[in-house]
Structure formats: C-alpha cells, structure tokens
Design an enzyme around this catalytic site. Sequence first.
Site, PDB file in Angstrom:
ATOM      1  N   CYS A   2       0.809  -1.283   0.133  1.00  0.00           N
ATOM      2  CA  CYS A   2      -0.011   0.002   0.092  1.00  0.00           C
ATOM      3  C   CYS A   2       0.845   1.328   0.111  1.00  0.00           C
ATOM      4  O   CYS A   2       2.213   1.216  -0.109  1.00  0.00           O
ATOM      5  CB  CYS A   2      -0.845  -0.018   1.305  1.00  0.00           C
ATOM      6  SG  CYS A   2      -1.778  -1.363   1.540  1.00  0.00           S
ATOM      7  N   GLY A  41      -1.395   1.078  -4.873  1.00  0.00           N
ATOM      8  CA  GLY A  41      -2.713   0.542  -4.519  1.00  0.00           C
ATOM      9  C   GLY A  41      -3.768   1.306  -5.273  1.00  0.00           C
ATOM     10  O   GLY A  41      -3.912   2.551  -4.991  1.00  0.00           O
ATOM     11  N   ASN A 116       1.626  -0.234   5.726  1.00  0.00           N
ATOM     12  CA  ASN A 116       2.035  -0.759   4.463  1.00  0.00           C
ATOM     13  C   ASN A 116       2.545  -1.909   4.683  1.00  0.00           C
ATOM     14  O   ASN A 116       3.783  -1.844   5.490  1.00  0.00           O
ATOM     15  CB  ASN A 116       2.797   0.414   3.644  1.00  0.00           C
ATOM     16  CG  ASN A 116       3.309  -0.248   2.357  1.00  0.00           C
ATOM     17  OD1 ASN A 116       2.821  -1.388   1.716  1.00  0.00           O
ATOM     18  ND2 ASN A 116       4.612  -0.061   2.155  1.00  0.00           N
ATOM     19  N   GLY A 117       2.239  -2.935   4.360  1.00  0.00           N
ATOM     20  CA  GLY A 117       2.991  -4.515   4.485  1.00  0.00           C
ATOM     21  C   GLY A 117       2.041  -5.558   4.606  1.00  0.00           C
ATOM     22  O   GLY A 117       0.614  -5.455   4.335  1.00  0.00           O
ATOM     23  N   TYR A 273       9.927  -3.633  -9.446  1.00  0.00           N
ATOM     24  CA  TYR A 273       8.622  -3.220 -10.021  1.00  0.00           C
ATOM     25  C   TYR A 273       7.623  -2.204  -9.410  1.00  0.00           C
ATOM     26  O   TYR A 273       6.921  -1.348  -9.965  1.00  0.00           O
ATOM     27  CB  TYR A 273       7.526  -4.613  -9.944  1.00  0.00           C
ATOM     28  CG  TYR A 273       6.297  -4.211 -10.369  1.00  0.00           C
ATOM     29  CD1 TYR A 273       5.769  -4.335 -11.803  1.00  0.00           C
ATOM     30  CD2 TYR A 273       5.196  -4.318  -9.378  1.00  0.00           C
ATOM     31  CE1 TYR A 273       4.534  -4.136 -11.953  1.00  0.00           C
ATOM     32  CE2 TYR A 273       3.940  -4.324  -9.554  1.00  0.00           C
ATOM     33  CZ  TYR A 273       3.657  -4.160 -10.768  1.00  0.00           C
ATOM     34  OH  TYR A 273       2.215  -3.869 -11.181  1.00  0.00           O
TER      35      TYR A 273
END
Length: 496
Positions: A2, A41, A116-117, A273
């Site tokens: 995210c 996201g 985030n994670g 990426y």
Amino acid sequence: MCGVAGVIQVPSKASLPGNKVQTSSASLVAYQALLMLQHRGQDGAGMVSYDQECGRFFDKKKLGLIAQAFEREDLERLKGDMALAHTRYATVGGDGIQDLQPMLAGMPFGVALAHNGNLANMIELAEEVQSKYKIKFLTRNDAEVLLQLFCYFMGRERGTNGNFNFEMAVSSMKEVVAHANGSYSVVGMVADGGLFALRDPHGIRPLLLGRKVEGERTTYLFASESSAIQFLGMEVVKNLAPGEFILITPEGQVLTADVGGKEAAHCMFEWVYFAGAESVLEGQCVYSARLELGRRLAKKISGRTFDVVMPVPDTGRTAAGALAEALKIPYREGLLKNRYVQRSFILNGQSKRELAVSLKLIPIVSEIKGKDILLVDDSIVRGTTSKKIVNLLRMHGAKSVCLALTCPPIKHPCFYGIDFPVQGELLMANLSQREAADWVGADEVFFTDTNDIEAAVNGPKLCKGCLTGEYPTDLKKCHSFALERGKVREKAEKKI
C-alpha cells in the site's frame, strides 16, 4: 502493498512561545502526497485527521482511486494539524470498504493508524489477542491488529504512568514488535499526543521522513516513497531505520527510539517493479537500478539477433532502453498503455488481471508486424499476463517474440505484502526456463539472477525470499495466512 502518508504541522523554532501558528489543512498535504503513491494501491483510499481545537477525529474512506475518493468538501471537513492517508492494495482481508485504512480506536487516548505491508502471522496473532486480551476485531485487516495491540499495551501502561508520553509509546511499541511477524511500515497519531511512525525490525517496506519550514510553520511528512516528499517541495530528512520509532509532538519535538531493529532486509521488488521510477529508497535511485538491470540483462542475451527491443509499459521501459543501447538494437514502443486501466499485477483476482491486460495495452501494428521482437518486462509471477501479451504480439503479425525479464525467476511465495503467498500459483516454481517459454508462447525467455539484483540496487541489504526461499523472519507459524488469502482470492474470482 500500500501507500501511506502521515502529516503534522507544528510551530517552527523561530516562532515565539504561545503564538498561534497559522496552518493550512494537514489533510490537503496528505492528499497531495497520497496522489504520488497511487501506483502502490488502487483498491480504495482513506484519510483521518485530528483537530486539536475541538478534540475530534474526522475521517473519509471510499473504494476506488484517490481522486475519486476525496472531494474538495471532504478535505475542508477533514480539519486539523494532523492527518493520515492510505491507498490500499488488498493483500489481506477482503476488498470491501470496511477493510480500508486508516483504522481508529477511541481508547486509551484516541489513536489512528495505517500501515503498508503484511503481518505474516496475522491470523494466529488475532486469535491469540482475542483469547489472551479479550479484544474483539471489527475488520479482517492486519492494521487493526497492530492498532488494537498498541492501544492495549498503552492502556496497561497508562495505569501506572497516567497521561500519554513518549516513554509509554516506546514501551508499548516494543510489545507490538515482539508480537508482530512480517512487514509493516506504520504511520499513526495520538489525539493531542502527536504523529508517530514505525518501521518493522528488518525495514522490509519503505518509509521516509520529510520536512519543510515555512516561516512560523514546519510541516513533517512520513511517506512510503521519496517522490511524495519531493513533490511537495520538502527535503528528505531520512529513511527510517529498521525497528525505528519516531514521535513528533504538537510542539515540534522529534523523538526517536529503537524498538527492536535487526539486520536490514529491504524488499528487492520495490526496485524491480513496485516503487515509482523517480523515487530514491535507501539512497538508491529506482530509475538507476532499473537501468542497470537492463544492462545486466543484455549480457544474458548478447549474440542473438532482433529487429527491435520493445518494452511492456510502464515498468519495462527503463530497463528496455538500457538493454537496447547495450545490444545496439532499435528501441520501439509497440504497445501503448491505456492509462485509465489499473495496474494488472496488483488487482485482486486472476480474472480481473486478465481483463485488465486485454483493456490496457493498445498495439501499434506497424511496429509489430513481421518483426523479431525482444519483449522486456519486469517479472513473471503467475505468467498469465505475459502469455496474453505474447499472444497479442503474435496476433498482430510478430515474426518471433522472445521475453526478457529484469527480475530473476520468482519461485517462492511472498508473505510480506506482495500478493503471491501461494507457491503453487507461481509459474517458475513449477517449470524450467524452456518450459516457461513454451507456456507463455515465447521463443525464448531470459532472466537476470540474484547477483544482478544485488549489483543493480548496489548497497541496501535486500529481502530475496521470493527468489531464494530464505526469509528474514521465522515463518513456521504463519501457514494460515497463505491459506486464508487463497480463499479470499478464490471468492473474488467467483464474483467476476
């Protein structure tokens, strides 16, 4: 995976004590930062602000893209000098609005949190927390597990220490870290207590601190990438260290502590990426790393003849340009991206990904027909996207198609925020290089190797668990996560 942003506006050192500092809305700053993180996201977005004058939290959450989630009226209503914002890529829980972040808790002081994670032990930990501490959860999101744990331990500390303070926060966060297994870059706020941030003990997910001084006001921003900080004209103060906890008080004090840092293991997929090409993570420019991956990939291909090097937009472009230069082969854009379609890899469900591929790439037939094409992309995960793209080129007259990937073969699942927790779904876990080429319909497939990744990123210690099967945390008690995530994705497929 995210994107997170946390903002606080405080008096500058130059302002006189007791002066009321004129502030703009922290929510506007958080919104602008979040727009720079949209690529992280696209399932939904949320924001929480806190207004110290009226002692209230304000929030807004909505499914969809960031610009669709917030109207001007929302930002005007999200008042206060502190704000958290989050854009979601669902890798845990469901894809409904109830699992959007940030999460809020009224006790013990009023706390909001986003991260985030992935907690790899989320299911086991949630069961333990409910049984041991009698805490009930309202969502299936691991951010709520982190929030409830932090609040529980602060409530316990409050019994002896009274009001919120930094020492209480540090002690409580050490307990959270001792329980949590996985990746988590956290931003949060405590009502009247300040803005805080935490990075997991290995620093798997990125988190940076930025600052901007404007007269009597200083704005601090925690964000997932440097691009969000620089877009707002701020200086990048630092990357949070693994296990680092920072609290910025309403008075402008910046307090920091180590709550359990270990050896760094930054996710290599950020450079391959996920992160924006313009970002700099751990001192290493993402764009430069991708250029170097292209050069190193060229060495695996030298001696072969092609008419053109063609990227898969967008993340394949940087490496394809460097590869074309190294091989002295013309670079051509044969596939144009429809920018109104989501990134296919991060969509929730294989059917959604396949539909997105069909909609998002527009072929330029004149650059494809009759050509021997070297197609460059960042990675193969499940292989379906690559298969459809190769087939698209052949449908429009490509003479031959070879596929070159800047990421080494992904053979093992990720439990830290990239949505491939089931090994059986991974193409390269089951096939040889030759078999993979046949499966996607390519004449040949080329990969970099782990040495290339380390050389291209050049410095930061990396998590390469999805390449090697060696992970930075102990995953022996985390098997339920992959099973549960598989069930959620299967349910999402049935809705298509």
